[in-house]
Write an enzyme that holds these catalytic residues in place. Structure first.
Site, PDB file in Angstrom:
ATOM      1  N   ASP A 184      82.188  18.677  58.478  1.00  0.00           N
ATOM      2  CA  ASP A 184      83.421  18.350  57.758  1.00  0.00           C
ATOM      3  C   ASP A 184      83.133  17.748  56.386  1.00  0.00           C
ATOM      4  O   ASP A 184      83.988  17.742  55.504  1.00  0.00           O
ATOM      5  CB  ASP A 184      84.302  17.391  58.570  1.00  0.00           C
ATOM      6  CG  ASP A 184      83.616  16.067  58.913  1.00  0.00           C
ATOM      7  OD1 ASP A 184      82.439  15.875  58.550  1.00  0.00           O
ATOM      8  OD2 ASP A 184      84.263  15.230  59.574  1.00  0.00           O
ATOM      9  N   GLU A 185      81.910  17.270  56.189  1.00  0.00           N
ATOM     10  CA  GLU A 185      81.592  16.606  54.926  1.00  0.00           C
ATOM     11  C   GLU A 185      81.558  17.561  53.738  1.00  0.00           C
ATOM     12  O   GLU A 185      81.572  17.130  52.585  1.00  0.00           O
ATOM     13  CB  GLU A 185      80.269  15.845  55.038  1.00  0.00           C
ATOM     14  CG  GLU A 185      80.331  14.676  55.999  1.00  0.00           C
ATOM     15  CD  GLU A 185      79.176  13.705  55.822  1.00  0.00           C
ATOM     16  OE1 GLU A 185      78.782  13.450  54.666  1.00  0.00           O
ATOM     17  OE2 GLU A 185      78.654  13.217  56.835  1.00  0.00           O
TER      18      GLU A 185
ATOM     19  N   LYS B 117      74.538  21.516  52.944  1.00  0.00           N
ATOM     20  CA  LYS B 117      75.288  22.246  53.960  1.00  0.00           C
ATOM     21  C   LYS B 117      76.287  23.205  53.315  1.00  0.00           C
ATOM     22  O   LYS B 117      76.499  24.321  53.800  1.00  0.00           O
ATOM     23  CB  LYS B 117      76.013  21.273  54.896  1.00  0.00           C
ATOM     24  CG  LYS B 117      75.089  20.421  55.756  1.00  0.00           C
ATOM     25  CD  LYS B 117      74.236  21.269  56.694  1.00  0.00           C
ATOM     26  CE  LYS B 117      75.030  21.845  57.844  1.00  0.00           C
ATOM     27  NZ  LYS B 117      74.178  22.584  58.792  1.00  0.00           N
TER      28      LYS B 117
ATOM     29  N   GLY C 146      67.346  24.408  66.698  1.00  0.00           N
ATOM     30  CA  GLY C 146      67.554  22.956  66.751  1.00  0.00           C
ATOM     31  C   GLY C 146      68.114  22.464  68.066  1.00  0.00           C
ATOM     32  O   GLY C 146      68.751  21.414  68.120  1.00  0.00           O
TER      33      GLY C 146
ATOM     34  N   ILE D  28      73.629  17.725  69.433  1.00  0.00           N
ATOM     35  CA  ILE D  28      74.760  18.605  69.743  1.00  0.00           C
ATOM     36  C   ILE D  28      74.287  19.901  70.374  1.00  0.00           C
ATOM     37  O   ILE D  28      74.822  20.359  71.392  1.00  0.00           O
ATOM     38  CB  ILE D  28      75.577  18.906  68.469  1.00  0.00           C
ATOM     39  CG1 ILE D  28      76.136  17.617  67.871  1.00  0.00           C
ATOM     40  CG2 ILE D  28      76.725  19.864  68.796  1.00  0.00           C
ATOM     41  CD1 ILE D  28      76.862  17.812  66.546  1.00  0.00           C
TER      42      ILE D  28
END
Length: 670
Positions: free
Chosen positions: A133-134, A163, A13, A18
């Site tokens: 973080d989710e 995730k 990716g 990022i």
């Protein structure tokens, strides 16, 4: 600290936001590393993101899907890959509500393919899995310390659920096959190159065109933002210094509400925020706050370098200089975009009918607030003067109190201030004008009280300083504070032996100091005696009818491999929380043992669980000495004398009667 030096790195990716910054940084800093990029060029990827690296002899781009096992195996073998940095994922939460199966395919199945390839080839020495973080779910609004790496995963939307699922696979392959895995969980990232479905680039591009900035809900949601180059440096540190088998949070303690982000963008462009911000319908699930404990990564030597003001200015300058970087992104700038996940381009399903051509002169329209200001019910009228201010909105007890207020038609609001911030508490009191204050906030430890042993100052700040500050503010304004405390400040002793039926009374001096959590609770209880406006409710081992709640004591012990069989006093919330509201109405003060009368042993609860819920259920016992080997801090075991509460409320059931009526009968399956 041992360091790791890679040779041939596969970055999945890396044409995305990022990962492209990470790839460019590694190639710029370590030209002797070979970097192989695998990307299927989805709608939010762009090869131009890798322009700084494309001419490097150590860079190779491969267009392909991580879900292709043949391709992944071929790359690992032919390129001699010894390190994988796995960024590839579908990440946009709005999309996950409409295309959730694509998220499962990409985020879970794709990760599984990579892990299996690592197992088969047996040559990968580091597998760095990039999570979010989710996965922790929503952080309590009044939490002083963020989720740390051992906190429970409680995802709330399809994206974060996939995730979390991918993380479980990574962990399983690490444990079962010895794969050298490392997991990261990061806050929001912003900066150049980001696809404008995300908040900050969307606001900037809209502001560049003089259009209104749409905010979901009331804009009070809190997020933490890190500049992309700081995050790229964090991955550089984790690559070289991260320990196999560990998880690292990449975060910042500097938080901002969405409203504040929009206002800062308006300020950069010289726009009037009152005319340029528009409140729109909220997304189906929109967590109020994510907050991380970043101390573990800091110990590796990383720290945030870029200030918010500096990073936002750099980002704005990049987008103004590169307005056509992403081509036509008008669909992404809608308040609720829905991109179809198809490689090779950006496709919009047109489900959002709001025009993207709204002008800056449009008047902002306020939608429903996330936090209700008042609740009323015609079926159960209350005195108009009764209004509760509740702290601990996202906590278990705080959430149940709000539901009870709605059911009883009592006006209430959740406090927005932090317990340790006196000014914010004063602001809450002045704006809400409550008749009573309920405090169910505080630190109990994540995932349990053992956490407090290594976070003592944070525990003091919340449980002692914060609680005392709220009590003092309430006293200053003539308000009764209903304070939910704990009975885990006592342990069986010679005067109160186990099985004797002699319980600890409200006036007894706490004798349990085995855990730091209990120390702080005993300390603050003693100090609160000096405040004549406080009603202290000692809760123990809370239980409710919701057997899916991981905080429910029944749920906890039914999932343990082994339990200690010892009688204890406990609190059935379904029966006792309505009593706490009645106590507030009666303006009762002082200390109360807030438990059902009597005790129940852990085995007795599990026997009820077997008889009512699962006839096949089995469990094993172990001793206190054996338990001590698997916990950091000792646990409190005691019997509380509930005669004072029983006298005030004669209808109060014994613990065993209450368990059957409120917990087991409603969930009966046998």
């Amino acid at each position: 600290m041992a360091s790791y030096t890679p040779k041939n790195i596969l970055i999945t990716g890396a044409a995305g936001f990022i990962a492209s910054h990470v790839a460019n940084r590694l190639i710029r800093t370590y030209p002797h590393y070979k970097i192989v990029v695998l990307d299927k060029l989805d709608y939010c990827s762009n090869l131009k993101n890798l322009n700084p690296s494309k001419n490097s002899p150590s860079f190779k781009f491969v267009k392909g899907d991580i879900a292709s096992a043949d391709l992944v195996n071929h790359l690992l073998i032919t390129e001699g890959i010894d390190t994988i940095m796995h960024f590839a994922a579908q990440t946009h939460v709005d999309n996950s509500f409409g295309n959730s199966f694509e998220f499962t395919k990409n985020n879970i199945y794709g990760t599984h393919v990579l892990l299996e390839a690592c197992k088969v080839t047996g040559q990968v020495r580091r597998f760095i899995h990039v999570s979010t973080d989710e996965v922790y779910g929503e952080t309590d609004e009044d939490a002083l310390v963020g989720n740390h790496e051992a906190s429970q995963l409680l995802p709330t939307n399809p994206y974060s659920a996939t995730k979390a699922g991918a993380e479980m696979l990574v962990m399983a392959y690490g444990r079962s096959y010895g794969l050298p895995v490392i997991t990261t969980r990061g806050n929001n990232v912003y900066g150049p190159n980001q696809f404008p479905e995300k908040l900050i680039p969307k606001f900037i591009l809209l502001a560049m065109s003089g259009k209104v900035l749409p905010i979901h809900g009331d804009g009070s949601n809190v997020r933490s933002y890190l500049y992309c180059e700081d995050v790229a440096e964090a991955f550089e540190v984790i690559l070289h210094k991260g320990e196999v088998g560990h998880v690292y949070n990449i975060g910042t303690k500097k938080e901002r509400r969405v409203n504040d982000v929009a206002r800062d963008v308006c300020k950069l462009f010289g726009m009037d925020p009152e005319a340029s911000i528009k409140f729109v319908e909220n997304r189906p699930f929109n967590d109020q706050r994510y907050f991380l404990d970043d101390e573990k990564l800091k110990k590796l030597g990383w720290s945030e370098r870029t200030t918010w003001e500096e990073g936002l200015k750099k980002t704005m300058e990049w987008y103004t200089q590169n307005p056509e970087w992403w081509g036509d992104v008008s669909g992404a700038l809608l308040p609720h975009p829905r991109m179809l996940m198809m490689p090779g381009g950006r496709h919009f399903d047109g489900s959002d009918e709001i025009s993207s051509a709204a002008s800056a002169s449009d008047k902002p329209s306020q939608t429903h607030m996330v936090v209700p200001s008042t609740r009323s019910s015609t079926s159960t009228p209350q005195k108009p003067s009764l209004k509760f201010l509740i702290y601990g909105k996202t906590g278990w007890i705080g959430g149940l109190l709000g539901k009870l207020c709605e059911k009883q038609g009592i006006a209430y609001e959740y406090g927005k201030g932090r317990l340790e911030d006196r000014a914010s508490l004063l602001q809450d009191v002045m704006s809400v004008k409550p008749t009573h204050v309920f405090n169910s906030a505080g630190v109990t430890g994540r995932p349990n009280v053992d956490w407090c042993e290594s976070h003592k100052t944070e525990t003091i700040r919340a449980n002692v300083a914060g609680t005392l500050t709220l009590a003092d503010v309430c006293r200053e304004h003539g308000l009764l504070m209903m304070n939910f405390a704990t009975g885990c400040i006592f342990e069986y002793d010679e005067k109160h032996p186990e099985g004797s039926g002699v319980g600890f009374k409200e006036e007894d001096t706490p004798n349990f100091t085995g855990s730091f959590y209990s120390k702080t609770k005993a300390m603050v209880e003693e100090l609160l005696k000096e405040y004549d406006n406080v009603c202290t409710l000692r809760v123990r081992m809370p239980i409710s009818s919701d057997l899916n709640n991981p905080r429910n004591f029944i749920t906890k012990i039914s999932r343990y491999n082994k339990v200690v069989n010892i009688p204890n006093s406990m609190t059935v919330l379904d029966e006792l929380l309505p009593i706490s509201i009645e106590m507030a109405k009666r303006n009762l003060k002082g200390i109360w043992n807030f438990t059902n009368p009597g005790v129940v042993s852990h085995n007795e609860i599990l026997e009820m669980y077997r008889d009512y819920i699962n006839p096949e259920f089995k469990w094993a016992n172990f001793t206190l000495e054996e338990q001590a080997k698997v916990i950091v801090a000792p646990r409190s075991n005691n019997e509380m004398d509930a005669s004072k509460l029983k006298k005030e409320f004669p209808e109060l059931l014994s613990i065993k009667e209450s368990l059957i009526k409120y917990a087991f009968e409603p969930n009966k399956k046998t």
